[in-house]
Design a protein around this motif. Structure first.
Motif, PDB file in Angstrom:
ATOM      1  N   THR A  74      11.290  -9.006   5.186  1.00 50.13           N
ATOM      2  CA  THR A  74      10.636  -7.710   5.074  1.00 50.13           C
ATOM      3  C   THR A  74      11.564  -6.828   4.377  1.00 50.13           C
ATOM      4  O   THR A  74      12.936  -6.902   5.032  1.00 50.13           O
ATOM      5  CB  THR A  74       9.949  -7.396   6.236  1.00 50.13           C
ATOM      6  OG1 THR A  74       8.817  -8.309   6.758  1.00 50.13           O
ATOM      7  CG2 THR A  74       9.422  -6.058   6.258  1.00 50.13           C
ATOM      8  N   LEU A 110      -0.418   0.625   4.371  1.00 49.53           N
ATOM      9  CA  LEU A 110       0.483  -0.082   5.297  1.00 49.53           C
ATOM     10  C   LEU A 110       1.506  -0.728   4.792  1.00 49.53           C
ATOM     11  O   LEU A 110       2.759  -0.865   5.210  1.00 49.53           O
ATOM     12  CB  LEU A 110      -0.448  -0.836   6.131  1.00 49.53           C
ATOM     13  CG  LEU A 110      -1.835  -0.208   6.824  1.00 49.53           C
ATOM     14  CD1 LEU A 110      -2.598  -1.024   7.502  1.00 49.53           C
ATOM     15  CD2 LEU A 110      -1.225   0.785   7.801  1.00 49.53           C
ATOM     16  N   TYR A 111       1.479  -1.741   3.711  1.00 45.93           N
ATOM     17  CA  TYR A 111       2.330  -2.463   3.352  1.00 45.93           C
ATOM     18  C   TYR A 111       2.214  -2.721   1.791  1.00 45.93           C
ATOM     19  O   TYR A 111       0.889  -2.884   1.383  1.00 45.93           O
ATOM     20  CB  TYR A 111       2.337  -3.898   3.823  1.00 45.93           C
ATOM     21  CG  TYR A 111       2.530  -4.020   5.551  1.00 45.93           C
ATOM     22  CD1 TYR A 111       3.805  -4.064   5.928  1.00 45.93           C
ATOM     23  CD2 TYR A 111       1.633  -4.156   6.553  1.00 45.93           C
ATOM     24  CE1 TYR A 111       4.191  -3.671   7.299  1.00 45.93           C
ATOM     25  CE2 TYR A 111       1.847  -3.942   7.630  1.00 45.93           C
ATOM     26  CZ  TYR A 111       3.095  -3.688   8.100  1.00 45.93           C
ATOM     27  OH  TYR A 111       3.544  -3.827   9.411  1.00 45.93           O
ATOM     28  N   SER A 112       3.030  -3.197   1.160  1.00 46.89           N
ATOM     29  CA  SER A 112       3.051  -3.638  -0.091  1.00 46.89           C
ATOM     30  C   SER A 112       3.723  -5.049  -0.269  1.00 46.89           C
ATOM     31  O   SER A 112       4.139  -5.599   0.974  1.00 46.89           O
ATOM     32  CB  SER A 112       3.419  -2.689  -1.398  1.00 46.89           C
ATOM     33  OG  SER A 112       3.450  -3.192  -2.693  1.00 46.89           O
ATOM     34  N   SER A 113       3.806  -5.634  -1.165  1.00 51.41           N
ATOM     35  CA  SER A 113       5.001  -6.919  -1.459  1.00 51.41           C
ATOM     36  C   SER A 113       5.559  -6.795  -2.628  1.00 51.41           C
ATOM     37  O   SER A 113       5.466  -5.872  -3.573  1.00 51.41           O
ATOM     38  CB  SER A 113       4.104  -8.085  -1.185  1.00 51.41           C
ATOM     39  OG  SER A 113       3.242  -8.206  -2.459  1.00 51.41           O
ATOM     40  N   ALA A 155      -0.273  -8.656   3.185  1.00 51.66           N
ATOM     41  CA  ALA A 155       0.712  -8.487   2.279  1.00 51.66           C
ATOM     42  C   ALA A 155       1.800  -9.529   1.605  1.00 51.66           C
ATOM     43  O   ALA A 155       2.236  -9.674   0.612  1.00 51.66           O
ATOM     44  CB  ALA A 155       1.657  -7.187   2.869  1.00 51.66           C
ATOM     45  N   GLU A 209      -0.006  -7.490   7.652  1.00 55.20           N
ATOM     46  CA  GLU A 209       1.299  -8.028   7.306  1.00 55.20           C
ATOM     47  C   GLU A 209       1.283  -9.420   6.621  1.00 55.20           C
ATOM     48  O   GLU A 209       1.867  -9.624   5.539  1.00 55.20           O
ATOM     49  CB  GLU A 209       2.399  -8.206   8.529  1.00 55.20           C
ATOM     50  CG  GLU A 209       2.668  -6.807   9.225  1.00 55.20           C
ATOM     51  CD  GLU A 209       1.718  -6.808  10.385  1.00 55.20           C
ATOM     52  OE1 GLU A 209       2.023  -6.015  11.602  1.00 55.20           O
ATOM     53  OE2 GLU A 209       0.380  -6.844  10.242  1.00 55.20           O
ATOM     54  N   ILE A 245       7.582  -8.856   1.970  1.00 51.70           N
ATOM     55  CA  ILE A 245       6.842  -7.771   2.323  1.00 51.70           C
ATOM     56  C   ILE A 245       7.630  -6.346   2.079  1.00 51.70           C
ATOM     57  O   ILE A 245       8.735  -6.392   2.193  1.00 51.70           O
ATOM     58  CB  ILE A 245       6.280  -8.021   3.938  1.00 51.70           C
ATOM     59  CG1 ILE A 245       5.383  -9.064   4.175  1.00 51.70           C
ATOM     60  CG2 ILE A 245       5.746  -6.651   4.406  1.00 51.70           C
ATOM     61  CD1 ILE A 245       5.120  -9.389   5.554  1.00 51.70           C
ATOM     62  N   VAL A 246       6.839  -5.226   1.588  1.00 51.74           N
ATOM     63  CA  VAL A 246       7.408  -3.842   1.681  1.00 51.74           C
ATOM     64  C   VAL A 246       6.835  -3.095   2.666  1.00 51.74           C
ATOM     65  O   VAL A 246       5.828  -2.994   2.726  1.00 51.74           O
ATOM     66  CB  VAL A 246       7.044  -3.308   0.212  1.00 51.74           C
ATOM     67  CG1 VAL A 246       7.823  -1.911   0.168  1.00 51.74           C
ATOM     68  CG2 VAL A 246       7.954  -4.254  -0.809  1.00 51.74           C
ATOM     69  N   ASP A 247       7.454  -2.808   3.516  1.00 52.53           N
ATOM     70  CA  ASP A 247       6.958  -1.757   4.658  1.00 52.53           C
ATOM     71  C   ASP A 247       7.143  -0.366   4.386  1.00 52.53           C
ATOM     72  O   ASP A 247       8.494   0.143   4.465  1.00 52.53           O
ATOM     73  CB  ASP A 247       7.901  -2.238   5.962  1.00 52.53           C
ATOM     74  CG  ASP A 247       7.191  -1.230   7.334  1.00 52.53           C
ATOM     75  OD1 ASP A 247       6.501  -0.320   6.858  1.00 52.53           O
ATOM     76  OD2 ASP A 247       7.569  -1.566   8.171  1.00 52.53           O
ATOM     77  N   ASN A 253       6.474   2.393   5.382  1.00 52.48           N
ATOM     78  CA  ASN A 253       6.723   3.055   6.370  1.00 52.48           C
ATOM     79  C   ASN A 253       8.085   3.014   7.122  1.00 52.48           C
ATOM     80  O   ASN A 253       8.447   3.882   7.993  1.00 52.48           O
ATOM     81  CB  ASN A 253       5.677   3.428   7.490  1.00 52.48           C
ATOM     82  CG  ASN A 253       4.356   3.818   6.585  1.00 52.48           C
ATOM     83  OD1 ASN A 253       4.206   4.840   6.259  1.00 52.48           O
ATOM     84  ND2 ASN A 253       3.400   2.715   6.610  1.00 52.48           N
ATOM     85  N   THR A 276       3.402   5.860   0.501  1.00 51.90           N
ATOM     86  CA  THR A 276       2.723   5.856   1.684  1.00 51.90           C
ATOM     87  C   THR A 276       1.344   6.123   1.733  1.00 51.90           C
ATOM     88  O   THR A 276       0.562   6.036   2.556  1.00 51.90           O
ATOM     89  CB  THR A 276       3.390   6.961   2.628  1.00 51.90           C
ATOM     90  OG1 THR A 276       3.552   8.094   1.950  1.00 51.90           O
ATOM     91  CG2 THR A 276       4.836   6.367   2.881  1.00 51.90           C
TER      92      THR A 276
END
Length: 332
Positions: A304, A38-41, A126, A123, A327-329, A331, A104
């Motif tokens: 983000t 979903l997310y990384s950071s 992350a 979120e 945050i790294v989204d 997607n 992903t």
């Protein structure tokens, strides 16, 4: 799947589409858990991994950087986890020796996972990431060693960065008087006071010149992300029985100190290692974060970016031009 890839030592990172089987390699014995990420950071280590093809961080190739993962379980070989579980992973070799969170999809070790606390959204988990997890470990180190709010001032270096920002917020929330050290006092002063810092200290007072082995006692405890001359001066200024938690090397890996602070003042130097933290500590730290961290402050310190932006962002974080958490989204 879409991922950031570093193909070989010294090669430039790139974002591209890859077949899952190409890079979702095994993670060792004990079964694996597969995730939709979903997310990384974004952490300092991630900048080091991407900028210059590894800079000593990456240990195998090709590899996906990203030392944090927040994701949903899609398949598990371990009975502790089931499809649909939302989980958090920090470190454990992800983004260093194993494929990480800038993708992903991911495959990880079951024992490295923590169930997402109910109080946190994916979120926000992350946003906390390894930086916040490390900050919490350091705060626990100080508290477990007997450093209480009434013990005296607690210093946080690199206070406007990811670890520092969360550490300032957590310590202030526990009632400590926090002195925040930064190289951007004028620029970040209001931000750090908003997190709870009682006093600001220009980092150059600690980083530019090595002082005497013993200096005036200033700190009941400290959380340091710098190392080098900064850490040596902190140790020399720590009061009798104080503790310093080292969790970074932004200034350097060296430590030009003597045994004097340890012998004559009983100072303790400990390290906050998020990569190899046992599951019991992971669960304790995340439970404390969910209970203690001011989520409005977390939101205010968080920005983000998308997967493609992770590559140019490396230069910014390594140059110290970032604030708080990113945050790294994956997607986006």
């Amino acid at each position: 799947m879409r991922a950031v890839i570093v193909e070989a030592k010294g090669s430039e990172a790139q974002v591209r589409e890859v077949a899952e089987d190409e890079l979702l390699t095994g993670v060792g014995q004990g079964g694996t858990v597969e995730l939709d990420v979903l997310y990384s950071s974004y952490n300092y280590k991630d900048g080091m991994a991407i900028n210059g093809g590894g800079r000593g961080i990456l240990q195998s190739f090709p590899i996906i950087p990203g030392i944090d993962i927040v994701g949903t379980v899609t398949a598990s070989e371990d009975s502790k986890w089931s499809a649909g579980d939302t989980v958090v992973l920090n470190g454990d070799g992800a983004g260093e020796s194993l494929n990480g969170g800038f993708a992903t999809r991911a495959r990880v070790r079951p024992d490295a996972l923590v169930k997402l606390p109910e109080a946190l959204s994916p979120e926000r988990a992350a946003a906390i990431g390894t930086a916040g997890f490390t900050a919490m470990i350091s705060v626990l180190h100080l508290a477990d060693a007997g450093v209480a709010p009434e013990s005296g001032d607690v210093l946080v270096t690199g206070a406007a960065g990811g670890v520092g920002s969360v550490a300032v917020s957590l310590l202030a929330g526990r009632g400590y008087r926090v002195v925040a050290s930064t190289g951007r006092v004028e620029e970040e002063g209001d931000y750090l006071r908003g997190l709870g810092a009682a006093e600001l200290l220009d980092r150059h007072e600690l980083s530019d010149e090595l002082g005497k082995p013993l200096q005036s006692e200033r700190w009941a405890g400290a959380i340091d992300v710098a190392g080098g001359t900064t850490l040596a001066n902190i140790l020399a200024q720590t009061q009798y029985g104080g503790i310093v938690s080292a969790c970074g090397l932004a200034q350097g890996m060296d430590l030009p100190t003597t045994v004097t602070p340890f012998i004559l003042r009983g100072v303790t130097l400990t390290g906050a290692n998020s990569v190899q933290a046992p599951r019991s500590l992971r669960e304790r730290a995340w439970a404390a974060l969910a209970e203690e961290l001011d989520l409005e402050q977390l939101d205010a310190m968080t920005s983000t970016i998308g997967l493609a932006e992770t590559i140019p962002y490396a230069e910014q974080i390594l140059a110290g031009r970032t604030r708080g958490r990113t945050i790294v989204d994956v997607n986006a």
